[in-house]
Design an enzyme around this catalytic site. Structure first.
Site, PDB file in Angstrom:
ATOM      1  N   ARG A 102      69.704  32.673  49.917  1.00 41.91           N
ATOM      2  CA  ARG A 102      69.158  31.515  50.635  1.00 41.91           C
ATOM      3  C   ARG A 102      68.181  30.820  49.692  1.00 41.91           C
ATOM      4  O   ARG A 102      67.175  31.405  49.272  1.00 41.91           O
ATOM      5  CB  ARG A 102      68.441  31.959  51.917  1.00 41.91           C
ATOM      6  CG  ARG A 102      67.578  30.862  52.509  1.00 41.91           C
ATOM      7  CD  ARG A 102      67.040  31.180  53.890  1.00 41.91           C
ATOM      8  NE  ARG A 102      68.090  31.093  54.888  1.00 41.91           N
ATOM      9  CZ  ARG A 102      67.877  30.998  56.199  1.00 41.91           C
ATOM     10  NH1 ARG A 102      66.642  30.974  56.668  1.00 41.91           N
ATOM     11  NH2 ARG A 102      68.873  30.925  57.042  1.00 41.91           N
ATOM     12  N   HIS A 129      74.996  25.258  55.466  1.00 44.22           N
ATOM     13  CA  HIS A 129      74.715  26.552  56.101  1.00 44.22           C
ATOM     14  C   HIS A 129      76.041  27.065  56.681  1.00 44.22           C
ATOM     15  O   HIS A 129      76.229  27.114  57.897  1.00 44.22           O
ATOM     16  CB  HIS A 129      73.662  26.344  57.200  1.00 44.22           C
ATOM     17  CG  HIS A 129      72.971  27.598  57.636  1.00 44.22           C
ATOM     18  ND1 HIS A 129      73.244  28.846  57.103  1.00 44.22           N
ATOM     19  CD2 HIS A 129      72.011  27.803  58.587  1.00 44.22           C
ATOM     20  CE1 HIS A 129      72.472  29.745  57.697  1.00 44.22           C
ATOM     21  NE2 HIS A 129      71.722  29.145  58.593  1.00 44.22           N
TER      22      HIS A 129
HETATM   23  N1   CP Z   1      69.767  29.991  62.037  1.00 41.59           N
HETATM   24  C1   CP Z   1      69.209  30.632  60.995  1.00 41.59           C
HETATM   25  O1   CP Z   1      69.742  30.638  59.878  1.00 41.59           O
HETATM   26  O2   CP Z   1      68.054  31.275  61.282  1.00 41.59           O
HETATM   27  P1   CP Z   1      67.041  31.902  60.216  1.00 41.59           P
HETATM   28  O3   CP Z   1      66.467  30.745  59.435  1.00 41.59           O
HETATM   29  O4   CP Z   1      66.010  32.620  61.025  1.00 41.59           O
HETATM   30  O5   CP Z   1      67.808  32.821  59.316  1.00 41.59           O
HETATM   31  N1  NVA Z   2      67.999  22.828  59.125  1.00 45.67           N
HETATM   32  C1  NVA Z   2      67.197  24.021  59.224  1.00 45.67           C
HETATM   33  C2  NVA Z   2      68.044  25.198  59.590  1.00 45.67           C
HETATM   34  C3  NVA Z   2      67.323  26.497  59.723  1.00 45.67           C
HETATM   35  C4  NVA Z   2      68.229  27.625  60.052  1.00 45.67           C
HETATM   36  C5  NVA Z   2      66.480  24.258  57.901  1.00 45.67           C
HETATM   37  O1  NVA Z   2      67.114  24.115  56.857  1.00 45.67           O
HETATM   38  O2  NVA Z   2      65.292  24.576  57.933  1.00 45.67           O
END
Ligand code: CP
Ligand code: NVA
Length: 323
Positions: A102, A129
């Site tokens: 990430r 994502h």
């Molecule tokens: N939806 C999601 O990716 O949640 P986190 O940011 O908590 O991993």
């Molecule tokens: N769009 C959000 C998603 C978090 C899971 C972000 O990137 O912060």
């Protein structure tokens, strides 16, 4: 599979995306059935942003498949600063069997995948994502019993979650609507790709600045935070710009009577969604969060186990998914 990695929904064929959904469903139905499939395999999890769901579901998921995970925080690796992406990849491929990452810049995961001989999974970048989109369509499929032809309305920021949702919607023959404020639309190239893929699968992609038009008669209403991780300094400004895009009971009523509400979480209650919507019986946000676990177990099984699970034919898959 077309790719050894899971970087973008776009990297796969429609049948491969369907296949991963079906495998996820098998995994969910048989939680102990795959408990030795990745025995003694290790997943390195590189996080340069915070996480609840991604961290927990990958950690628990690999353990349920018989393996282990390693959590690597920004302080430990400091990608590209303490050590180059190339050197990190070349080290990790000798020590672990998969990498989940990430980070901010999507190019980092692309570079990591190119340098590493082992599978690399995108756990969120500024661009996309994809693991979230798999759980999203898994949840919609569970709720609706089919996918093809559904109207899915994403209302809010044209961000990473919206982009992956649109890509997956195109792969799966759905009608995705994106309602964003002017200036916050998804990029034209992503929309063009979705429309082209949709032309093959029967899906469509419609962009608008009108949240009511998007929500009208929708099967699914989806929203996400107005300021994503890394955009904290814009949060105050965005609150004003995005207020007309708040998913409240009035907007939710524009959708079909049996429409469901989805949100990738974390949610900022009172901003992009009101409590009466997110807490309503038609909100499936926690089922959706749980489905991260099952769909990512399917992704890890497929990528890290390789030829273990054969891809059945397209016709058979379509029958299964759209039955
Ligand atoms: N939806 C999601 O990716 O949640 P986190 O940011 O908590 O991993
Ligand atoms: N769009 C959000 C998603 C978090 C899971 C972000 O990137 O912060």
């Amino acid at each position: 599979m077309t790719s050894k990695d899971f970087l973008s929904i776009r990297d796969f064929s429609p049948s491969e995306i369907q296949y991963l959904l079906i495998l996820g469903r098998q995994v969910k139905a048989d939680p102990t059935g795959f408990s030795a499939s990745l025995r003694r395999e290790t997943l390195a999890m590189i996080f340069e942003k915070p996480s609840l769901r991604t961290r927990v579901t990958f950690d628990v998921g690999i353990q349920q498949l018989g393996g282990f995970s390693l959590y690597l925080s920004p302080a430990e690796i400091n990608l590209g600063k303490r050590e180059s992406v190339y050197d990190v990849a070349k080290n990790l491929e000798r020590m672990v069997q998969g990498i989940m990452i990430r980070t901010f810049d999507h190019d980092i995961v692309v570079q990591m995948a190119r340098c590493a001989s082992i599978p690399v999974i995108n756990g969120l970048t500024n661009y996309s994502h994809p693991c979230q989109a798999m759980a999203d369509f898994f949840t919609i499929w569970e709720a609706k019993g089919h996918l093809e032809g559904l109207k899915i309305a994403f209302i809010g920021d044209g961000n990473n979650v919206a982009r992956s949702l649109m890509f997956a919607g195109a792969q799966l023959g759905t009608n995705v609507w994106l309602a964003t404020p002017p200036g916050y639309e998804l990029d034209a190239e992503s929309v063009r790709w979705a429309r082209e893929r949709g032309a093959e699968t029967g899906g469509t992609c419609t962009v608008t600045n009108d949240p009511e038009e998007a929500a009208s008669d929708a099967d699914v209403i989806y929203t996400d935070v107005w300021a994503s991780m890394g955009q904290e300094t814009e949060a105050e400004k965005r609150k004003h710009v995005f207020l007309p895009y708040q998913v409240d009971a009035t907007l939710f009523r524009q959708a079909k009577r049996d429409a469901i509400f989805l949100h990738c979480l974390p949610a900022h209650r009172g901003d992009e969604v009101t409590n009466d919507v997110i807490d309503s019986p038609r909100s499936l946000v926690f089922q959706q969060a749980e489905n991260r676990l099952h769909s990512q177990k399917a992704i890890m099984l497929e990528l890290m186990k390789g030829e273990f699970i054969k891809l059945p034919g397209l016709v058979e898959l379509r029958e299964l998914v759209h039955a």
